[in-house]
Scaffold this motif. Structure first.
Motif, PDB file in Angstrom:
ATOM      1  N   GLN A  40       0.821  -1.220   0.000  1.00 22.07           N
ATOM      2  CA  GLN A  40       0.000   0.000   0.000  1.00 22.07           C
ATOM      3  C   GLN A  40       0.855   1.271   0.000  1.00 22.07           C
ATOM      4  OE1 GLN A  40      -3.526   0.215   2.419  1.00 22.07           O
ATOM      5  NE2 GLN A  40      -3.226   2.395   2.857  1.00 22.07           N
ATOM      6  N   SER A  47       2.004   6.786  -6.664  1.00 19.46           N
ATOM      7  CA  SER A  47       0.909   7.672  -7.096  1.00 19.46           C
ATOM      8  C   SER A  47       1.318   9.138  -6.964  1.00 19.46           C
ATOM      9  CB  SER A  47      -0.345   7.451  -6.233  1.00 19.46           C
ATOM     10  OG  SER A  47      -0.748   6.116  -6.283  1.00 19.46           O
ATOM     11  N   GLU A  48       2.018   9.437  -5.868  1.00 19.22           N
ATOM     12  CA  GLU A  48       2.461  10.825  -5.673  1.00 19.22           C
ATOM     13  C   GLU A  48       3.401  11.240  -6.805  1.00 19.22           C
ATOM     14  OE1 GLU A  48       1.361  12.782  -3.319  1.00 19.22           O
ATOM     15  OE2 GLU A  48       0.567  11.430  -1.792  1.00 19.22           O
ATOM     16  N   GLU A  78       4.311  17.262  -4.220  1.00 14.00           N
ATOM     17  CA  GLU A  78       4.002  15.850  -4.537  1.00 14.00           C
ATOM     18  C   GLU A  78       5.296  15.024  -4.551  1.00 14.00           C
ATOM     19  OE1 GLU A  78       1.046  15.430  -4.272  1.00 14.00           O
ATOM     20  OE2 GLU A  78      -0.128  16.963  -5.277  1.00 14.00           O
ATOM     21  N   LYS A 109       0.902  -1.165  -8.670  1.00 16.95           N
ATOM     22  CA  LYS A 109      -0.019  -0.159  -9.215  1.00 16.95           C
ATOM     23  C   LYS A 109       0.322   1.243  -8.728  1.00 16.95           C
ATOM     24  CE  LYS A 109      -3.919  -3.333  -9.592  1.00 16.95           C
ATOM     25  NZ  LYS A 109      -3.447  -4.567  -8.951  1.00 16.95           N
ATOM     26  N   TYR A 110      -0.277   2.208  -9.357  1.00 19.59           N
ATOM     27  CA  TYR A 110      -0.340   3.585  -8.855  1.00 19.59           C
ATOM     28  C   TYR A 110      -1.765   4.024  -9.133  1.00 19.59           C
ATOM     29  CZ  TYR A 110       0.292   4.482 -13.831  1.00 19.59           C
ATOM     30  OH  TYR A 110       0.147   4.474 -15.191  1.00 19.59           O
ATOM     31  N   SER A 111      -2.181   5.165  -8.567  1.00 20.91           N
ATOM     32  CA  SER A 111      -3.601   5.498  -8.624  1.00 20.91           C
ATOM     33  C   SER A 111      -4.109   5.631 -10.064  1.00 20.91           C
ATOM     34  CB  SER A 111      -3.871   6.801  -7.864  1.00 20.91           C
ATOM     35  OG  SER A 111      -5.266   7.026  -7.849  1.00 20.91           O
ATOM     36  N   VAL A 131      -9.157  15.622  -7.291  1.00 23.42           N
ATOM     37  CA  VAL A 131      -8.181  14.542  -7.087  1.00 23.42           C
ATOM     38  C   VAL A 131      -7.507  14.698  -5.724  1.00 23.42           C
ATOM     39  CG1 VAL A 131      -6.086  13.467  -7.992  1.00 23.42           C
ATOM     40  CG2 VAL A 131      -7.881  14.221  -9.566  1.00 23.42           C
ATOM     41  N   ASP A 132      -7.025  15.911  -5.447  1.00 22.78           N
ATOM     42  CA  ASP A 132      -6.432  16.114  -4.129  1.00 22.78           C
ATOM     43  C   ASP A 132      -7.518  16.055  -3.056  1.00 22.78           C
ATOM     44  OD1 ASP A 132      -4.493  17.410  -6.152  1.00 22.78           O
ATOM     45  OD2 ASP A 132      -3.313  17.181  -4.326  1.00 22.78           O
ATOM     46  N   ALA A 135      -8.026  12.495  -2.419  1.00 19.12           N
ATOM     47  CA  ALA A 135      -6.834  11.982  -1.723  1.00 19.12           C
ATOM     48  C   ALA A 135      -6.893  12.364  -0.244  1.00 19.12           C
ATOM     49  CB  ALA A 135      -5.567  12.532  -2.371  1.00 19.12           C
ATOM     50  N   MET A 199     -13.592   6.789  -8.555  1.00 20.64           N
ATOM     51  CA  MET A 199     -12.928   5.476  -8.653  1.00 20.64           C
ATOM     52  C   MET A 199     -11.637   5.428  -7.835  1.00 20.64           C
ATOM     53  SD  MET A 199     -13.409   4.697 -12.696  1.00 20.64           S
ATOM     54  CE  MET A 199     -14.992   4.956 -13.474  1.00 20.64           C
ATOM     55  N   MET A 200     -11.082   6.602  -7.504  1.00 15.94           N
ATOM     56  CA  MET A 200      -9.833   6.614  -6.729  1.00 15.94           C
ATOM     57  C   MET A 200      -9.962   5.840  -5.416  1.00 15.94           C
ATOM     58  SD  MET A 200      -8.546  10.522  -7.018  1.00 15.94           S
ATOM     59  CE  MET A 200      -7.197  10.369  -5.855  1.00 15.94           C
ATOM     60  N   PHE A 201     -11.176   5.791  -4.854  1.00 11.64           N
ATOM     61  CA  PHE A 201     -11.349   5.134  -3.547  1.00 11.64           C
ATOM     62  C   PHE A 201     -11.272   3.612  -3.630  1.00 11.64           C
ATOM     63  CE2 PHE A 201     -13.222   9.321  -3.233  1.00 11.64           C
ATOM     64  CZ  PHE A 201     -12.642   9.787  -2.068  1.00 11.64           C
ATOM     65  N   PRO A 203     -12.301  -0.354  -5.445  1.00 16.65           N
ATOM     66  CA  PRO A 203     -13.530  -1.113  -5.723  1.00 16.65           C
ATOM     67  C   PRO A 203     -14.514  -1.024  -4.565  1.00 16.65           C
ATOM     68  CG  PRO A 203     -11.646  -2.579  -5.338  1.00 16.65           C
ATOM     69  CD  PRO A 203     -11.108  -1.206  -5.394  1.00 16.65           C
ATOM     70  N   SER A 208     -13.542  -5.622  -2.691  1.00 16.31           N
ATOM     71  CA  SER A 208     -12.202  -5.181  -2.285  1.00 16.31           C
ATOM     72  C   SER A 208     -11.515  -6.308  -1.508  1.00 16.31           C
ATOM     73  CB  SER A 208     -12.339  -3.918  -1.423  1.00 16.31           C
ATOM     74  OG  SER A 208     -11.192  -3.721  -0.646  1.00 16.31           O
TER      75      SER A 208
HETATM   76  N1  3HC Z   1      -6.038   2.917  -8.577  1.00 16.52           N
HETATM   77  C1  3HC Z   1      -5.213   1.852  -8.782  1.00 16.52           C
HETATM   78  N2  3HC Z   1      -5.327   0.707  -8.084  1.00 16.52           N
HETATM   79  C2  3HC Z   1      -6.301   0.644  -7.163  1.00 16.52           C
HETATM   80  C3  3HC Z   1      -7.169   1.707  -6.882  1.00 16.52           C
HETATM   81  C4  3HC Z   1      -7.012   2.877  -7.648  1.00 16.52           C
HETATM   82  N3  3HC Z   1      -7.791   3.933  -7.496  1.00 16.52           N
HETATM   83  N4  3HC Z   1      -8.015   1.324  -5.912  1.00 16.52           N
HETATM   84  C5  3HC Z   1      -7.694   0.066  -5.585  1.00 16.52           C
HETATM   85  N5  3HC Z   1      -6.663  -0.343  -6.339  1.00 16.52           N
HETATM   86  C6  3HC Z   1      -6.037  -1.644  -6.333  1.00 16.52           C
HETATM   87  C7  3HC Z   1      -5.393  -1.978  -5.003  1.00 16.52           C
HETATM   88  O1  3HC Z   1      -4.114  -1.394  -4.911  1.00 16.52           O
HETATM   89  C8  3HC Z   1      -5.388  -3.484  -5.054  1.00 16.52           C
HETATM   90  O2  3HC Z   1      -4.379  -3.912  -5.958  1.00 16.52           O
HETATM   91  P1  3HC Z   1      -3.150  -4.892  -5.533  1.00 16.52           P
HETATM   92  O3  3HC Z   1      -3.759  -6.046  -4.816  1.00 16.52           O
HETATM   93  O4  3HC Z   1      -2.480  -5.231  -6.811  1.00 16.52           O
HETATM   94  O5  3HC Z   1      -2.274  -4.102  -4.640  1.00 16.52           O
HETATM   95  C9  3HC Z   1      -6.691  -3.795  -5.741  1.00 16.52           C
HETATM   96  O6  3HC Z   1      -7.024  -2.636  -6.508  1.00 16.52           O
HETATM   97  C10 3HC Z   1      -7.827  -4.138  -4.801  1.00 16.52           C
HETATM   98  O7  3HC Z   1      -8.255  -2.994  -4.045  1.00 16.52           O
HETATM   99  P2  3HC Z   1      -8.477  -2.988  -2.455  1.00 16.52           P
HETATM  100  O8  3HC Z   1      -9.547  -2.030  -2.127  1.00 16.52           O
HETATM  101  O9  3HC Z   1      -8.664  -4.380  -1.936  1.00 16.52           O
HETATM  102  O10 3HC Z   1      -7.040  -2.475  -2.001  1.00 16.52           O
HETATM  103  P3  3HC Z   1      -6.619  -1.611  -0.728  1.00 16.52           P
HETATM  104  O11 3HC Z   1      -7.159  -2.193   0.514  1.00 16.52           O
HETATM  105  O12 3HC Z   1      -5.150  -1.409  -0.807  1.00 16.52           O
HETATM  106  O13 3HC Z   1      -7.367  -0.194  -0.933  1.00 16.52           O
HETATM  107  C11 3HC Z   1      -6.723   2.068  -1.520  1.00 16.52           C
HETATM  108  C12 3HC Z   1      -7.035   0.657  -2.020  1.00 16.52           C
HETATM  109  C13 3HC Z   1      -7.982   2.667  -0.911  1.00 16.52           C
HETATM  110  C14 3HC Z   1      -6.234   2.914  -2.697  1.00 16.52           C
HETATM  111  C15 3HC Z   1      -5.627   1.943  -0.408  1.00 16.52           C
HETATM  112  O14 3HC Z   1      -4.518   1.219  -0.905  1.00 16.52           O
HETATM  113  C16 3HC Z   1      -5.151   3.259   0.100  1.00 16.52           C
HETATM  114  O15 3HC Z   1      -5.807   3.885   0.919  1.00 16.52           O
HETATM  115  N6  3HC Z   1      -3.919   3.665  -0.324  1.00 16.52           N
HETATM  116  C17 3HC Z   1      -3.270   4.837   0.199  1.00 16.52           C
HETATM  117  C18 3HC Z   1      -3.740   6.063  -0.472  1.00 16.52           C
HETATM  118  C19 3HC Z   1      -3.288   6.164  -1.900  1.00 16.52           C
HETATM  119  O16 3HC Z   1      -2.566   5.365  -2.441  1.00 16.52           O
HETATM  120  N7  3HC Z   1      -3.736   7.207  -2.550  1.00 16.52           N
HETATM  121  C20 3HC Z   1      -3.357   7.479  -3.894  1.00 16.52           C
HETATM  122  C21 3HC Z   1      -4.164   8.657  -4.286  1.00 16.52           C
HETATM  123  S1  3HC Z   1      -3.299   9.773  -5.218  1.00 16.52           S
HETATM  124  C22 3HC Z   1      -2.346  10.709  -4.218  1.00 16.52           C
HETATM  125  O17 3HC Z   1      -2.307  10.541  -3.041  1.00 16.52           O
HETATM  126  C23 3HC Z   1      -1.571  11.779  -4.879  1.00 16.52           C
HETATM  127  C24 3HC Z   1      -2.057  13.130  -4.471  1.00 16.52           C
HETATM  128  O18 3HC Z   1      -1.140  14.043  -4.875  1.00 16.52           O
HETATM  129  C25 3HC Z   1      -3.350  13.511  -5.106  1.00 16.52           C
END
Ligand code: 3HC
Length: 315
Positions: A40, A47-48, A78, A109-111, A131-132, A135, A199-201, A203, A208
């Motif tokens: 995670q 993603s950042e 970022e 993956k990345y977001s 998006v932010d 986030a 969709m960022m949140f 599935p 999930s």
């Molecule tokens: N984009 C890409 N992949 C995603 C996704 C998305 N929006 N949402 C879920 N997935 C992926 C998961 O990573 C997982 O893949 P993996 O098994 O290959 O690792 C799969 O889909 C199943 O999803 P789950 O809900 O079971 O996975 P998680 O419990 O990890 O929940 C999450 C997903 C809510 C994104 C969680 O990982 C999380 O809170 N991550 C931290 C926050 C984060 O990464 N934010 C990115 C946003 S962008 C950002 O912060 C940049 C800023 O500048 C805007």
């Protein structure tokens, strides 16, 4: 002293989590907890960093000096977020470069959101606002995540994301109040970014795979669907305030639920993007690969310098 069995260690670990005691790098933790965090946090870091690409592309085209300075600061923030998060991953024993290579190889993956293009200046406002904004909704909850280094990194990151969200909203509000063309451009940006932002949140909870365990370990504090709903509830009135329309004909306040109802999400699109078939997936990975290659000489020089200094010290 008697050595504890794995089951006893696990029970002790869960008890700590239940009592809200943070887990620190040298504490015992189940392998699966460590792996989940590495997955995670490294994906969050990616993603950042990938998130700098759609906005970075507009720095030279910002409409005035103030907007350019703000955008430059945001993109630099970022990069900083990526660095804190990679450092946090390293405290779990992971190798930063391997996590990056995994992303470049399509294994990590990345977001999903960063596979959509920023086509107009209004998109830059929409990215900041939506998006932010999405986030932050997720990351404020992560400030209370059970792993200490991740939770502490999130506090600083959230402060900066909050500035990002506001500057985006302000920028879009100015366009929405501008000429008919400017307002249309703002509306078009909202139309294109609304659904990908939802969709960022991730599935829906039922689909999930990681959520149940991550919530038990308090890595996640709120579920994907709860966070998505909170985001919709907070954002719809903001759109109304600046005279823009959220592109969902079924969006309606539901008095008895105390939430907005909304249309089903197109999960097929989400999974296509995750599979690498979004509008910009190939371009994003290519840009990151090139950046790694082009920056190689800097890392080599830094390593050579560090090695020389270490030799001098021992001489
Ligand atoms: N984009 C890409 N992949 C995603 C996704 C998305 N929006 N949402 C879920 N997935 C992926 C998961 O990573 C997982 O893949 P993996 O098994 O290959 O690792 C799969 O889909 C199943 O999803 P789950 O809900 O079971 O996975 P998680 O419990 O990890 O929940 C999450 C997903 C809510 C994104 C969680 O990982 C999380 O809170 N991550 C931290 C926050 C984060 O990464 N934010 C990115 C946003 S962008 C950002 O912060 C940049 C800023 O500048 C805007």
């Amino acid at each position: 002293m008697k050595e504890l069995s794995i089951a006893e260690l696990e029970a002790k670990f869960q008890d700590k989590i239940d009592r809200e005691i943070k887990i620190e790098p040298n504490d015992w933790m189940p392998d699966a907890y460590r792996k989940t965090l590495i997955r995670q946090i490294s994906q969050h870091a990616h993603s950042e960093v990938v998130g700098m690409l759609p906005e970075g592309n507009w720095i030279t085209r910002a409409p005035n000096l103030r907007r350019k300075a703000v955008l430059l600061a945001k993109v630099q923030d970022e990069a900083g977020h990526g660095l804190y998060l990679y450092s946090s991953v390293e405290t779990l024993g992971a190798d930063r470069e391997s996590t990056i290579d995994d992303m470049h190889a399509g294994k990590a993956k990345y977001s999903s959101i960063f596979n959509y293009p920023a086509l107009t200046w209004a998109d830059i406002g929409a990215i900041g606002w939506l998006v932010d904004g999405a986030a932050i909704m997720n990351q404020v909850a992560l400030c209370r995540t059970s792993y200490g280094p991740y939770a502490r990194a999130m506090v600083k990151i959230c402060k900066e994301e909050s500035f990002h969200q506001r500057q985006g909203y302000e920028s879009l509000a100015v366009l929405a109040k501008g000429s008919p063309e400017q307002k249309a451009m703002a509306q078009d940006a909202l139309n294109r970014f609304w659904w990908p932002a939802l969709m960022m949140f991730g599935p829906s909870d039922a689909d999930s795979p990681h959520s149940a365990q991550s919530i038990k370990w308090k890595i996640k504090r709120l579920s994907n669907d709860e966070l998505r709903q909170n985001f919709i509830d907070a954002t719809v009135p903001q759109a109304e305030l600046i005279g823009l329309t959220v592109p969902d004909s079924n969006l309606k306040w539901n008095e008895s639920r105390g939430h907005y109802d909304f249309s089903p999400i197109n999960w097929e699109e989400f999974y296509q993007v995750l599979e690498g078939n979004g509008p910009c997936n190939r371009e994003r990975i290519e840009a990151r690969r090139k950046a790694k290659e082009n920056g190689m000489w800097v890392r080599e020089a830094a390593n050579a310098f560090a090695a020389k200094r270490a030799m001098k010290k021992t001489a």
